[in-house]
Design an enzyme around this catalytic site. Structure first.
Site, PDB file in Angstrom:
ATOM      1  N   SER A  26       0.804  -1.225   0.000  1.00  0.00           N
ATOM      2  CA  SER A  26       0.000   0.000   0.000  1.00  0.00           C
ATOM      3  C   SER A  26       0.834   1.270   0.000  1.00  0.00           C
ATOM      4  O   SER A  26       0.429   2.283  -0.586  1.00  0.00           O
ATOM      5  CB  SER A  26      -0.948   0.008   1.207  1.00  0.00           C
ATOM      6  OG  SER A  26      -0.234  -0.188   2.412  1.00  0.00           O
ATOM      7  N   HIS A 249      -0.722   6.338   6.303  1.00  0.00           N
ATOM      8  CA  HIS A 249      -0.097   6.074   5.006  1.00  0.00           C
ATOM      9  C   HIS A 249       0.334   7.390   4.374  1.00  0.00           C
ATOM     10  O   HIS A 249      -0.242   8.443   4.665  1.00  0.00           O
ATOM     11  CB  HIS A 249      -1.073   5.362   4.070  1.00  0.00           C
ATOM     12  CG  HIS A 249      -1.147   3.884   4.286  1.00  0.00           C
ATOM     13  ND1 HIS A 249      -1.723   3.333   5.405  1.00  0.00           N
ATOM     14  CD2 HIS A 249      -0.704   2.842   3.521  1.00  0.00           C
ATOM     15  CE1 HIS A 249      -1.650   2.011   5.314  1.00  0.00           C
ATOM     16  NE2 HIS A 249      -1.029   1.692   4.192  1.00  0.00           N
TER      17      HIS A 249
END
Length: 267
Positions: A26, A249
């Site tokens: 990711s 993230h």
């Protein structure tokens, strides 16, 4: 390879563009960053992730094999419907490979977040999850080292002419203190999570050096731009109320900075 090292101008003039394959999970796919690149459901690739930014800037032809949630085993096995083994993107004509993977092996990323999350996150007196987990995640990182070594060997055998860049992970957490309004971790647990990421990056760098391939440090440049910083300063989104990327993230700015580090490694 001379055309690759020479940079974007030589590549732009070449009849055969550099073939670039991006491997990863990711943090490489750019999950949550608009616009979506489409592709297999669940992979979450963005057209603004760092592989696309590098390819666009350098004139490379990109095969983006990254997929959210990937572990090193998904380099050689299918992860989900429509997502083949990531190594399927490699061939004898591959010129450049970036690989940013390993955080999901042993459930280090999601497991440590779950173990360190707690309601009373503002208290610095709470027992750190380092003690509760008894070194489990550090041990998993060392197990993952063998997986990374095998992965690098696998790239070399499938793409023998490729330049290989092992890309590290940017700083998700601050080195000191915490931000209970943004992240559900005590100060002690925040420091522990940061140390785990440093251990992971150190392992990745060591494996790159042992295999005689390049390591791209993205942690060092990102210190001071972690998930606890203001929206204008951070390169990684917080746990609560993330903007423009999924929580914990890299955001669009984070991917721009990783792309900058990767391009610098090509020079």
């Amino acid at each position: 390879m001379a055309g690759l090292i020479a940079g974007a101008t030589a590549v732009a003039l070449a009849d055969d563009p550099t073939e670039y394959v991006a491997l990863g999970a990711s943090f490489s796919a750019g999950v949550g960053i608009s616009p979506s690149a489409g592709g297999p459901s669940g992979c979450g690739r963005s057209t603004k992730n760092f592989p696309n930014l590098v390819a666009d800037a350098e004139g490379f032809r990109l095969k983006d094999m990254s997929c959210g949630g990937a572990q090193t085993r998904h380099l050689t096995t299918s992860q989900t419907a429509g997502q083949p083994p990531q190594f399927d993107g490699l061939s004898s004509t591959t010129d450049l490979v970036t690989m940013q993977i390993g955080y999901n092996d042993g459930n280090v990323y999601s497991g440590s977040i779950a173990d360190c999350s707690q309601t009373a996150s503002g208290s610095s007196q709470l027992a750190p999850c380092e003690a509760r987990t008894l070194g489990r995640y550090s041990a998993e990182i060392q197990v993952t080292a063998a997986n990374i070594a095998t992965a690098i060997a696998g790239i070399k055998s499938r793409a023998p002419s490729a330049k290989i860049l092992i890309v590290g992970y940017p700083a998700v957490y601050p080195k000191q203190g915490n931000c209970p309004a943004r992240n559900p971790f005590s100060a002690a647990d925040t420091a522990f999570l940061d140390r785990l990421e440093v251990e992971l990056n150190t392992m990745l760098k060591t494996q790159a050096q042992l295999a005689d391939v390049d390591f791209v440090d993205t942690y060092g440049p990102s210190v001071g731009h972690d998930s606890c910083k203001s929206q204008s300063m951070r390169w990684v989104e917080p746990y609560s109320n993330p903007v423009g990327a999924i929580r914990l993230h890299p955001n669009a700015t984070g991917h721009q900075q990783v792309a900058k580090a990767v391009r610098a490694a090509l020079d």
